[in-house]
Design a protein around this motif. Structure first.
Motif, short mmCIF file in Angstrom:
data_model
loop_
_atom_site.label_atom_id
_atom_site.label_comp_id
_atom_site.label_asym_id
_atom_site.label_seq_id
_atom_site.Cartn_x
_atom_site.Cartn_y
_atom_site.Cartn_z
N VAL A 165 0.85 -1.19 0.00
CA VAL A 165 0.00 0.00 0.00
C VAL A 165 0.89 1.24 0.00
CG1 VAL A 165 -1.84 1.25 1.19
CG2 VAL A 165 -1.74 -1.26 1.33
N ARG A 166 0.57 2.17 -0.89
CA ARG A 166 1.29 3.44 -0.96
C ARG A 166 0.30 4.58 -0.83
NH1 ARG A 166 4.29 4.27 -6.22
NH2 ARG A 166 5.30 5.91 -5.03
N LEU A 167 0.76 5.70 -0.25
CA LEU A 167 -0.04 6.91 -0.09
C LEU A 167 0.75 8.07 -0.69
CD1 LEU A 167 -2.41 8.57 1.11
CD2 LEU A 167 -1.13 8.62 3.27
N LEU A 168 0.15 8.77 -1.65
CA LEU A 168 0.79 9.92 -2.28
C LEU A 168 -0.17 11.10 -2.35
CD1 LEU A 168 2.55 8.33 -5.41
CD2 LEU A 168 3.65 9.11 -3.30
N SER A 169 0.39 12.29 -2.34
CA SER A 169 -0.35 13.50 -2.65
C SER A 169 -0.54 13.55 -4.16
CB SER A 169 0.47 14.71 -2.20
OG SER A 169 0.01 15.88 -2.84
N PRO A 170 -1.64 14.12 -4.64
CA PRO A 170 -1.80 14.26 -6.08
C PRO A 170 -0.66 15.06 -6.72
CG PRO A 170 -3.68 15.23 -4.93
CD PRO A 170 -2.80 14.63 -3.91
N PHE A 171 -0.07 15.98 -5.95
CA PHE A 171 1.05 16.76 -6.46
C PHE A 171 2.27 15.89 -6.75
CE2 PHE A 171 -1.03 20.26 -3.95
CZ PHE A 171 -1.40 21.03 -5.04
N ASP A 172 2.41 14.77 -6.05
CA ASP A 172 3.57 13.89 -6.20
C ASP A 172 3.37 12.75 -7.19
OD1 ASP A 172 4.97 15.40 -4.31
OD2 ASP A 172 4.15 14.22 -2.64
N VAL A 173 2.14 12.55 -7.63
CA VAL A 173 1.84 11.43 -8.53
C VAL A 173 2.45 11.68 -9.90
CG1 VAL A 173 -0.03 10.22 -9.75
CG2 VAL A 173 -0.24 10.74 -7.31
N GLN A 174 3.11 10.65 -10.39
CA GLN A 174 3.64 10.64 -11.76
C GLN A 174 2.92 9.53 -12.52
OE1 GLN A 174 5.92 12.98 -12.80
NE2 GLN A 174 5.55 13.81 -10.76
N THR A 175 2.97 9.56 -13.82
CA THR A 175 2.30 8.57 -14.65
C THR A 175 2.58 7.16 -14.18
OG1 THR A 175 2.31 10.01 -16.58
CG2 THR A 175 2.15 7.66 -17.01
N GLU A 176 3.83 6.84 -13.93
CA GLU A 176 4.23 5.47 -13.59
C GLU A 176 3.60 4.97 -12.29
OE1 GLU A 176 7.05 8.05 -13.33
OE2 GLU A 176 6.44 8.16 -15.41
N ASP A 177 3.33 5.88 -11.35
CA ASP A 177 2.75 5.46 -10.07
C ASP A 177 1.42 4.75 -10.29
OD1 ASP A 177 4.79 6.59 -8.35
OD2 ASP A 177 3.94 8.56 -8.81
N VAL A 178 0.57 5.30 -11.13
CA VAL A 178 -0.74 4.70 -11.38
C VAL A 178 -0.60 3.51 -12.32
CG1 VAL A 178 -3.01 5.11 -12.40
CG2 VAL A 178 -2.02 6.78 -10.83
N VAL A 179 0.28 3.59 -13.29
CA VAL A 179 0.49 2.47 -14.21
C VAL A 179 0.90 1.22 -13.41
CG1 VAL A 179 1.95 1.59 -16.08
CG2 VAL A 179 1.03 3.92 -16.20
N LYS A 180 1.77 1.37 -12.43
CA LYS A 180 2.26 0.24 -11.64
C LYS A 180 1.25 -0.27 -10.62
CE LYS A 180 7.12 1.51 -12.00
NZ LYS A 180 8.31 1.99 -11.25
N ALA A 181 0.28 0.57 -10.26
CA ALA A 181 -0.70 0.19 -9.24
C ALA A 181 -1.74 -0.76 -9.82
CB ALA A 181 -1.39 1.43 -8.68
N ASP A 182 -2.16 -1.71 -9.00
CA ASP A 182 -3.22 -2.64 -9.40
C ASP A 182 -4.60 -2.08 -9.08
OD1 ASP A 182 -1.68 -5.13 -10.30
OD2 ASP A 182 -0.74 -4.60 -8.40
N GLY A 183 -4.64 -1.11 -8.19
CA GLY A 183 -5.88 -0.44 -7.82
C GLY A 183 -5.55 0.92 -7.24
#
Length: 154
Positions: free
Chosen positions: A37-55
């Protein structure tokens, strides 16, 4: 192979930070060796963060009847990259709304539709004056996502 739940939460106040921690803690307490489980601010999200996430779980505030600028900024930066890479991604949404959350819900759901993401539950709209029940509601959403990912439901 390990799965990943990404919680993206805009936390401009102590109470919204409490909601993000509740989401993270509920999922992390459930997590096994097969779920990170990871927690990020929307300001810190990069494309790869969501691509690598399963949900993904997105927590946003409602500002002037719309999603937080931080959340919109994330979608503005990453949306086009996610279109072809993330179709079918399971997503949950909670909105801390001062009003009724209708416009924010509509706007974010439109983005999810464009991305072809699968919302796992109706958007959780936490509106009106602060209620400590909001913490439990967000934790329950996060726990459901964690369990669904871990069990292969999503």
């Amino acid at each position: 192979m390990s799965k990943q739940l990404l919680i993206i939460a805009h936390t401009p106040s102590d109470n919204t930070a409490r909601l993000a921690r509740a989401a993270f803690n509920a999922a992390n307490d459930y997590a096994s060796d097969d779920l990170m489980v990871r927690l990020l601010s929307p300001f810190d999200v990069q494309t790869e963060d969501v691509v690598k996430a399963d949900g993904v779980i997105i927590g946003t505030t409602e500002n002037i009847g719309y999603m937080a600028g931080a959340t919109k900024d994330m979608f503005d930066r990453c949306y086009n990259d996610w279109i072809d890479l993330c179709a079918g991604k399971p997503v949950g949404l909670y909105i801390r709304a001062g009003l009724d959350g209708t416009a924010t819900t509509h706007a974010v759901n439109s983005i999810f539709t464009g991305l072809r993401w699968r919302i796992i539950a109706p958007p959780l709209v936490l509106h009106g004056n602060w209620d400590s029940k909001f913490i439990t509601d967000v934790a329950d959403l996060s726990l459901a996502m964690a369990a669904g990912l871990d069990d292969g439901i999503f």
